[in-house]
Design a protein around this motif. Structure first.
Motif, PDB file in Angstrom:
ATOM      1  N   ILE A  57      32.910  20.763  57.429  1.00  0.00           N
ATOM      2  CA  ILE A  57      32.506  19.729  56.475  1.00  0.00           C
ATOM      3  C   ILE A  57      31.804  20.445  55.326  1.00  0.00           C
ATOM      4  N   ASN A  58      32.332  20.289  54.127  1.00  0.00           N
ATOM      5  CA  ASN A  58      31.735  20.911  52.949  1.00  0.00           C
ATOM      6  C   ASN A  58      31.081  19.844  52.091  1.00  0.00           C
ATOM      7  N   VAL A  59      29.844  20.069  51.704  1.00  0.00           N
ATOM      8  CA  VAL A  59      29.116  19.152  50.842  1.00  0.00           C
ATOM      9  C   VAL A  59      28.878  19.878  49.521  1.00  0.00           C
ATOM     10  N   VAL A  60      29.369  19.287  48.439  1.00  0.00           N
ATOM     11  CA  VAL A  60      29.216  19.885  47.118  1.00  0.00           C
ATOM     12  C   VAL A  60      28.294  18.997  46.294  1.00  0.00           C
ATOM     13  N   ASP A  74      34.407  24.335  40.074  1.00  0.00           N
ATOM     14  CA  ASP A  74      35.449  25.259  40.518  1.00  0.00           C
ATOM     15  C   ASP A  74      35.435  25.450  42.033  1.00  0.00           C
ATOM     16  N   ILE A  75      34.432  24.905  42.691  1.00  0.00           N
ATOM     17  CA  ILE A  75      34.260  25.127  44.128  1.00  0.00           C
ATOM     18  C   ILE A  75      35.112  24.178  44.964  1.00  0.00           C
ATOM     19  N   THR A  76      35.177  22.909  44.583  1.00  0.00           N
ATOM     20  CA  THR A  76      35.878  21.900  45.385  1.00  0.00           C
ATOM     21  C   THR A  76      37.332  22.262  45.671  1.00  0.00           C
ATOM     22  N   PRO A  77      38.140  22.693  44.695  1.00  0.00           N
ATOM     23  CA  PRO A  77      39.536  23.050  45.021  1.00  0.00           C
ATOM     24  C   PRO A  77      39.640  24.157  46.075  1.00  0.00           C
ATOM     25  N   VAL A  78      38.724  25.085  46.059  1.00  0.00           N
ATOM     26  CA  VAL A  78      38.726  26.166  47.052  1.00  0.00           C
ATOM     27  C   VAL A  78      38.335  25.616  48.415  1.00  0.00           C
ATOM     28  N   LEU A  79      37.297  24.776  48.449  1.00  0.00           N
ATOM     29  CA  LEU A  79      36.796  24.243  49.715  1.00  0.00           C
ATOM     30  C   LEU A  79      37.783  23.279  50.378  1.00  0.00           C
ATOM     31  N   GLU A  80      38.625  22.623  49.590  1.00  0.00           N
ATOM     32  CA  GLU A  80      39.608  21.699  50.166  1.00  0.00           C
ATOM     33  C   GLU A  80      40.578  22.413  51.094  1.00  0.00           C
ATOM     34  N   LYS A  81      40.706  23.729  50.947  1.00  0.00           N
ATOM     35  CA  LYS A  81      41.576  24.515  51.822  1.00  0.00           C
ATOM     36  C   LYS A  81      40.967  24.719  53.202  1.00  0.00           C
ATOM     37  N   SER A  82      39.660  24.497  53.323  1.00  0.00           N
ATOM     38  CA  SER A  82      38.994  24.801  54.583  1.00  0.00           C
ATOM     39  C   SER A  82      38.621  23.575  55.410  1.00  0.00           C
ATOM     40  N   GLY A  83      38.597  22.404  54.806  1.00  0.00           N
ATOM     41  CA  GLY A  83      38.219  21.220  55.572  1.00  0.00           C
ATOM     42  C   GLY A  83      37.823  20.072  54.667  1.00  0.00           C
ATOM     43  N   THR A  84      37.110  19.136  55.231  1.00  0.00           N
ATOM     44  CA  THR A  84      36.667  17.947  54.506  1.00  0.00           C
ATOM     45  C   THR A  84      35.659  18.331  53.432  1.00  0.00           C
ATOM     46  N   ALA A  88      31.640  15.174  47.950  1.00  0.00           N
ATOM     47  CA  ALA A  88      30.922  15.461  46.708  1.00  0.00           C
ATOM     48  C   ALA A  88      29.801  14.445  46.549  1.00  0.00           C
ATOM     49  N   GLU A  89      28.654  14.919  46.097  1.00  0.00           N
ATOM     50  CA  GLU A  89      27.543  14.006  45.848  1.00  0.00           C
ATOM     51  C   GLU A  89      26.813  14.431  44.583  1.00  0.00           C
ATOM     52  N   GLN A  90      26.235  13.465  43.930  1.00  0.00           N
ATOM     53  CA  GLN A  90      25.470  13.731  42.720  1.00  0.00           C
ATOM     54  C   GLN A  90      24.097  14.243  43.111  1.00  0.00           C
ATOM     55  N   SER A 106      27.512   9.575  54.461  1.00  0.00           N
ATOM     56  CA  SER A 106      27.784  10.082  53.115  1.00  0.00           C
ATOM     57  C   SER A 106      27.712   8.932  52.119  1.00  0.00           C
ATOM     58  N   ALA A 107      27.512   9.254  50.855  1.00  0.00           N
ATOM     59  CA  ALA A 107      27.361   8.234  49.811  1.00  0.00           C
ATOM     60  C   ALA A 107      28.571   7.301  49.746  1.00  0.00           C
ATOM     61  N   ASP A 108      29.760   7.838  50.001  1.00  0.00           N
ATOM     62  CA  ASP A 108      30.957   6.989  49.956  1.00  0.00           C
ATOM     63  C   ASP A 108      31.250   6.328  51.303  1.00  0.00           C
ATOM     64  N   GLY A 109      30.438   6.626  52.312  1.00  0.00           N
ATOM     65  CA  GLY A 109      30.591   6.008  53.631  1.00  0.00           C
ATOM     66  C   GLY A 109      31.688   6.600  54.481  1.00  0.00           C
ATOM     67  N   SER A 110      32.347   7.644  53.999  1.00  0.00           N
ATOM     68  CA  SER A 110      33.481   8.220  54.725  1.00  0.00           C
ATOM     69  C   SER A 110      33.073   9.123  55.886  1.00  0.00           C
ATOM     70  N   LEU A 111      31.828   9.546  55.924  1.00  0.00           N
ATOM     71  CA  LEU A 111      31.392  10.488  56.948  1.00  0.00           C
ATOM     72  C   LEU A 111      30.055  10.048  57.526  1.00  0.00           C
ATOM     73  N   THR A 112      29.997   9.986  58.864  1.00  0.00           N
ATOM     74  CA  THR A 112      28.758   9.617  59.550  1.00  0.00           C
ATOM     75  C   THR A 112      28.546  10.544  60.733  1.00  0.00           C
ATOM     76  N   ARG A 113      27.349  10.511  61.244  1.00  0.00           N
ATOM     77  CA  ARG A 113      27.047  11.304  62.441  1.00  0.00           C
ATOM     78  C   ARG A 113      27.891  10.822  63.611  1.00  0.00           C
TER      79      ARG A 113
END
Length: 176
Positions: free
Chosen positions: A106-109, A119-129, A132-134, A57-64
């Protein structure tokens, strides 16, 4: 006599028309089959049975590597997407059930336009990681995602076992 001749002529014309129509239909079917061989798959992106691509991920927090041995469902969403809020709410609603079945979410927005509220991120935070990416460049490009919402379901070996644009159709494969 004239009526009999007219009926015979008409019968011959109708039979010729039927033969020509059958020939045209056969030719159209052959052409359709040939075009189907030439055209790319109707569903773009990764094919089921393919391994999870290498990514960070762009922030380096998630890898294969961090997901190795874990069954995971990726949900790809974007701000401004007309169908994403509904699918995000379904995912949040089923989060407990999905977690019970041992599936990590894993949700990618993709934030495509800063002027559109997220408005999507607050909802998705209830389901998992949530990552966000530009734009749709980093993770969406790595997973060959061309539209949102898109769901990709990987088993514990990192093999794509289901994909779709609706959560329910993608989860069917895991729940069976």
């Amino acid at each position: 006599m004239v009526l009999t001749t007219a009926v015979i002529v008409l019968t011959v014309v109708v039979l010729i028309d039927l033969l020509l129509s059958a020939a045209i239909i056969r030719r159209l079917r052959d052409t359709e089959a040939h075009l189907a061989d030439l055209m790319p798959s109707a569903q773009p992106g990764l094919k089921t049975g393919t391994p999870m691509p290498d990514f960070t991920s762009a922030d380096g927090s998630l890898t294969r590597a961090a997901l190795a041995g874990t069954p995971v469902i990726f949900g790809f969403f974007s701000t401004g997407c007309r169908y994403c809020p509904t699918q995000a709410e379904q995912l949040a609603h089923r989060a407990a059930e999905i977690a019970e079945r041992g599936l990590r979410v894993i949700n990618v927005v993709a934030i495509n336009d800063e002027s559109i509220p997220d408005d999507i991120t607050p909802v998705l935070e209830k389901s998992g990681t949530v990552v966000a990416e530009q734009g749709m460049d980093n993770l969406m490009a790595a997973f060959s995602v061309t539209s949102t919402p898109t769901f990709l379901l990987y088993d514990g070996r990192g093999t794509l076992i289901a994909k779709g644009n609706h959560l329910e159709e993608t989860l069917e494969r895991w729940i069976q």
